[in-house]
Design a protein around this motif. Sequence first.
Motif, short mmCIF file in Angstrom:
data_model
loop_
_atom_site.label_atom_id
_atom_site.label_comp_id
_atom_site.label_asym_id
_atom_site.label_seq_id
_atom_site.Cartn_x
_atom_site.Cartn_y
_atom_site.Cartn_z
N GLU A 15 0.83 -1.20 0.00
CA GLU A 15 0.00 0.00 0.00
C GLU A 15 0.87 1.26 0.00
OE1 GLU A 15 -3.21 0.04 -0.20
OE2 GLU A 15 -3.56 -2.10 -0.05
N ILE A 19 1.11 4.24 -3.01
CA ILE A 19 0.96 5.69 -2.80
C ILE A 19 2.21 6.42 -3.27
CG2 ILE A 19 0.69 7.47 -1.04
CD1 ILE A 19 -1.03 5.53 0.53
N LEU A 48 -5.59 11.98 -6.09
CA LEU A 48 -4.75 11.50 -5.00
C LEU A 48 -5.23 12.03 -3.66
CD1 LEU A 48 -2.26 9.89 -4.21
CD2 LEU A 48 -0.87 11.93 -4.60
N SER A 51 -8.28 10.06 -2.70
CA SER A 51 -7.91 8.72 -2.28
C SER A 51 -7.43 8.72 -0.83
CB SER A 51 -6.82 8.17 -3.20
OG SER A 51 -6.34 6.93 -2.73
N LEU A 52 -6.55 9.66 -0.48
CA LEU A 52 -6.06 9.73 0.90
C LEU A 52 -7.19 10.05 1.87
CD1 LEU A 52 -2.68 11.60 0.30
CD2 LEU A 52 -3.05 9.15 0.65
N SER A 53 -8.13 10.89 1.44
CA SER A 53 -9.26 11.23 2.33
C SER A 53 -10.13 10.00 2.59
CB SER A 53 -10.11 12.33 1.68
OG SER A 53 -9.33 13.50 1.49
N GLY A 55 -9.12 6.98 2.37
CA GLY A 55 -8.32 6.05 3.16
C GLY A 55 -8.39 6.35 4.64
N LEU A 56 -8.35 7.62 5.00
CA LEU A 56 -8.46 7.99 6.42
C LEU A 56 -9.84 7.66 6.97
CD1 LEU A 56 -6.60 11.43 6.37
CD2 LEU A 56 -5.75 9.25 7.24
N TYR A 75 -11.31 4.56 -2.08
CA TYR A 75 -9.89 4.80 -1.83
C TYR A 75 -9.05 4.19 -2.96
CZ TYR A 75 -5.31 3.28 -0.18
OH TYR A 75 -3.98 2.99 -0.11
N LEU A 79 -7.00 6.21 -6.02
CA LEU A 79 -5.55 6.02 -6.03
C LEU A 79 -5.09 5.53 -7.41
CD1 LEU A 79 -2.87 6.00 -4.47
CD2 LEU A 79 -3.38 3.63 -3.80
#
Length: 502
Positions: A15, A19, A48, A51-53, A55-56, A75, A79
Amino acid sequence: MDSLIGFAKGDRPVEFVAIVIAVALLFAAHALLPAAEKHRARQPAVYLGLSLSFGLLCLAATSGTAGARILYFFYTLFLLASSGRSLVLLAVDVLFGRRTHRAPPRIFRDLTQAVVYVIVLMLSLRATGVEPGSLLTTSALLTAVIGLALQDTLGNMVSGLALQMQRPFEVGDWIQFDPDPRGIGQVTEVNWRATTVMTNDLVEVIVPNALLAKNQIRNYSQPSHVSRRIVSVQGPYNVPPKRVHDAILSALAGTQGVLADPSPWVQTRNFGENGIEYAIYFYTAEFAQRDRIDGLVRDRVWYAFQRATIDLPFPTRTVHMHASSEDRDLRESERELERRDRMLRFVDFLAVLPAEQHRKLAASASVHMYAPGEVVVTQGDRSSELFVIDRGEVVVEFARGGVPFVVARLGAGKFFGEMGLMTGEARTATVRAHTECELLVIRHGPFHDALASTPGVVEKISELLAARQAELEAIASQRPLLEPSQDRSKRLISQIKDFFKL
């Protein structure tokens, strides 16, 4: 989902690598894109960030729930979309652009991106445990409905690909996609669905690619920007076609937008009801200005016909009826003769002629009209006419070292061409109409009759011409003349007598 939790705990380096790769591709795209195209890197950056948002949010959600699986799907989707978008920018905009030294076609860029997004969607579904194949097999009816609904769109897309492969035109080319003359315009954009064309009326026409693939396309910009134009005119039956051809070709010389090579030509097309029909074929490299150039050609033909005393034929059903009397016609002729006689009084060396010969010379003169920019005489040509300006203004150009420059401007009452009339010498300068001009033309034959019937005037005329020629040559050469005025006068007397065989 478990892999993301493992990545948060530091147990899943895959993972982390995904990223890092997405970030590296994003920075590479931004760095390598041309300055004018760097804004395209915003889209993968947004992907991107999304995707991070997600993921959190996924880390905060309860593992194994439907909500957590949906968050993990988005996510993964964003990504991979970020990496895919960056790869397309690097492959299409950077590598393709640098190899071909031109921007990639929009349809090629859009279709490549669409294929990448489909792959990203499939991978994202598989990552969340959903098999894309099962979705397609269980929704055959939905697939058929969507296929029928997108039939025209897919046809336009395939036609757009065919147009890009064959390249019958490019952005900026002038094409005709319909037999109607209004179907002519300049290509401004080609995308996956349609081609945008801007007509001369500044109307934007969006033509489906499928229609372009079926119709015949005329490209006026390929293989070169030179295209042929045809303008039709009519001439009278009582004038020989050769004379009409010569008048038309002389009118085209120097017309703005008309190319000298390939040279224009005239075809006697048909014997019509009202007159002989002529087709004027000429070439231009300014297709966008074709209507204006066609109009200029017609204007020049009118002036050329007027000078050559060629009447434009009227419809045969037009009847001209007017009352006329010999006395009135005689008075009008006398007034015109008096006007021409007064005009010739401006020519100083003609003042030595007796009044009777002066009047005969005025009666033999003809009136020629010239359009602005037309050449009256050309430097180096041989002709034997004298021109007196009745109306308008001309410029006198002298070529030195192949570069022409204006040495004088002559208005109403001025004259030029006296040396050609008197000695038949080549023209020492080019005279061009600056405005619409009406010139009184004295020809060699009538002037010969005037000299032959008036002995002794040759010496007086030669003295006046010697002084005038010396002045003009001094202006042109910008240095004093070495030949004395008396010697010049004697030389002119000999030339005049030889030319007129006196």
